[in-house]
Design an enzyme around this catalytic site. Sequence first.
Site, PDB file in Angstrom:
ATOM      1  N   LYS A  37       0.856  -1.185   0.000  1.00 43.32           N
ATOM      2  CA  LYS A  37       0.000   0.000   0.000  1.00 43.32           C
ATOM      3  C   LYS A  37       0.893   1.235   0.000  1.00 43.32           C
ATOM      4  CE  LYS A  37      -1.760   2.925   2.699  1.00 43.32           C
ATOM      5  NZ  LYS A  37      -1.884   4.115   1.800  1.00 43.32           N
ATOM      6  N   THR A  59       4.533   7.804  14.188  1.00 36.14           N
ATOM      7  CA  THR A  59       4.395   7.015  15.401  1.00 36.14           C
ATOM      8  C   THR A  59       2.921   6.787  15.741  1.00 36.14           C
ATOM      9  OG1 THR A  59       6.514   7.764  16.284  1.00 36.14           O
ATOM     10  CG2 THR A  59       4.894   6.990  17.878  1.00 36.14           C
ATOM     11  N   GLY A 110       1.643   4.042  13.616  1.00 36.61           N
ATOM     12  CA  GLY A 110       2.272   2.806  14.047  1.00 36.61           C
ATOM     13  C   GLY A 110       1.577   2.208  15.261  1.00 36.61           C
ATOM     14  N   GLU A 162       8.826   1.286  11.581  1.00 34.13           N
ATOM     15  CA  GLU A 162       9.873   2.309  11.545  1.00 34.13           C
ATOM     16  C   GLU A 162       9.133   3.631  11.549  1.00 34.13           C
ATOM     17  OE1 GLU A 162      11.648   5.329  10.359  1.00 34.13           O
ATOM     18  OE2 GLU A 162      12.021   4.353   8.427  1.00 34.13           O
ATOM     19  N   CYS A 195      12.703  10.889   8.082  1.00 36.34           N
ATOM     20  CA  CYS A 195      12.498  10.380   9.446  1.00 36.34           C
ATOM     21  C   CYS A 195      13.743  10.533  10.302  1.00 36.34           C
ATOM     22  CB  CYS A 195      12.044   8.924   9.394  1.00 36.34           C
ATOM     23  SG  CYS A 195      13.155   7.837   8.477  1.00 36.34           S
ATOM     24  N   GLU A 228       8.246  16.193  16.215  1.00 33.84           N
ATOM     25  CA  GLU A 228       8.736  15.980  14.850  1.00 33.84           C
ATOM     26  C   GLU A 228       7.990  16.906  13.896  1.00 33.84           C
ATOM     27  OE1 GLU A 228       9.864  12.262  11.954  1.00 33.84           O
ATOM     28  OE2 GLU A 228       7.924  12.186  12.966  1.00 33.84           O
TER      29      GLU A 228
END
Length: 504
Positions: free
Chosen positions: A198, A253, A256, A274, A309, A406
């Site tokens: 994807k 994150t 994730g 990751e 990242c 971030e």
Amino acid sequence: MTATPTAIPTTRADWQALAQALTARLETRAFIDDTFVDAVSGETLATINPATGETLAHVASCDAADADLAVAAARAAYARGDWSRLSPARRKQTLLRLAALMEAHQHELALLDTLDMGKPVSSALGDIDGAIGCLRYTAEGIDKVYGEVAPTGDDSLGLVLREPLGVVASIVPWNFPLMMTAWKIAPALAAGNSVILKPSEKSPLSALRLTQLAREAGLPRGVFQVLPGFGHTVGRALALSMEVDCLAFTGSTGVGKQLMQYAGQSNLKRVYLECGGKSPNLVFADCKNLDQVAWNAAAAIFHNQGEVCIAGSRLLVDNAIRGVFVDKVVEAAKAMQPGDPLDPESFMGAMVDETQYRRVLDYIAKGREEGARLRVGGVAIDGPGYFIPPTVFDGVTPAMTIGREEIFGPVLSVFGFDSEEEAVAMANDSDYGLAAGLWSQDIDRIMRVSRKLHSGQVFVNNWAGPDMTVPFGGVKQSGNGRDKSLHALEEYTELKTVWMALAP
């Protein structure tokens, strides 16, 4: 789209001409069970050229119904065994053919990523080279990973075998579309799995082109499929599927964490993540050649528009050299201005879309509000497209938003320190642990600090230099997976024990 390799472009005009020809023949359908198809719902999504704001194409927007079809085809392919039980040597030959086809079409593939997400074409070419290298390295490693024979007595024989997991769903980001794809699918395919990819809804075009090359290389039906679409629709469906054995993800994150929850709600599938980063880059007063170090420190955050990242977004500088060094970083930043992504001379391109553009500008405004000192940049560039120049804030403290969160854009936060202990404590004061860097000529300090930094990777007197021979991944909320190196093959295999009782 034909499989004819493109001519070699060298100038901005060459790339513009190739872009015009390429966009007239884009593949925009999903690739399911060796066939290009529209989404079951008929829905499409627009993919935008962020350098101009213009629509490149309308791509199939898959959802749960498409995921079900792809998973069924992947499971059937795995059961047939024409890939999963193919000898490692034969799988290697196929993946090497795919790498050769990618090399023959590298300019076309690079251009697709440039058009889709705004990175400079020179940078995109480097990404494609990395993707090709990943496929070749991994393919060559397939038949060099051995099983084990357990230590037993004379009455037994213990074998430890490695088998493919089954069906792997790979969810990749938009910032390095094809390189991240290669990092995920190369070891998964090499191990004998069926893979459903994807791509990000913001950058699906190179993945769809890759399917054509994969079919030409000889990957069997159902072994490699591509489902463009949104994470909350087709991505969620893959994550919740009872027939997907593994999720491999690169992205935020927050997403994730959601994927780990979906795995628990379904079949306890493996999840390799990751995720984000807020990487510290430590510069000690004893480092040599401040001009070169400053250039590297700037490139560590401004490469790929800061949409990286492992971007070195937190620059920690010894106060003994801070004033001089930050001046040099500012001068380097001024030389890294964004330009037309189709110009091979451009160091930076456009932000991927308006959403990310607005997000970065909001962080810049927050930095000013919280009292950081703006040294350069900070103002969006007028005109079409989503361009933000390199931005440097000095005097940042750990309590400031831009020093902790971030940003995923060209914004550098500079901190000062007075001792090694203070630098390490500040570097580790983060939810993330994807990468860290340190610059010093003191080997004792290098060894001490490298071991104390809570990070999956430590770069010493370089930034992001490693090749395919070492693993890539993080700790803490930067995730738990490892891409690259032969260790990546381990993630996509299952250990099976065979214990034999031997007659006396």
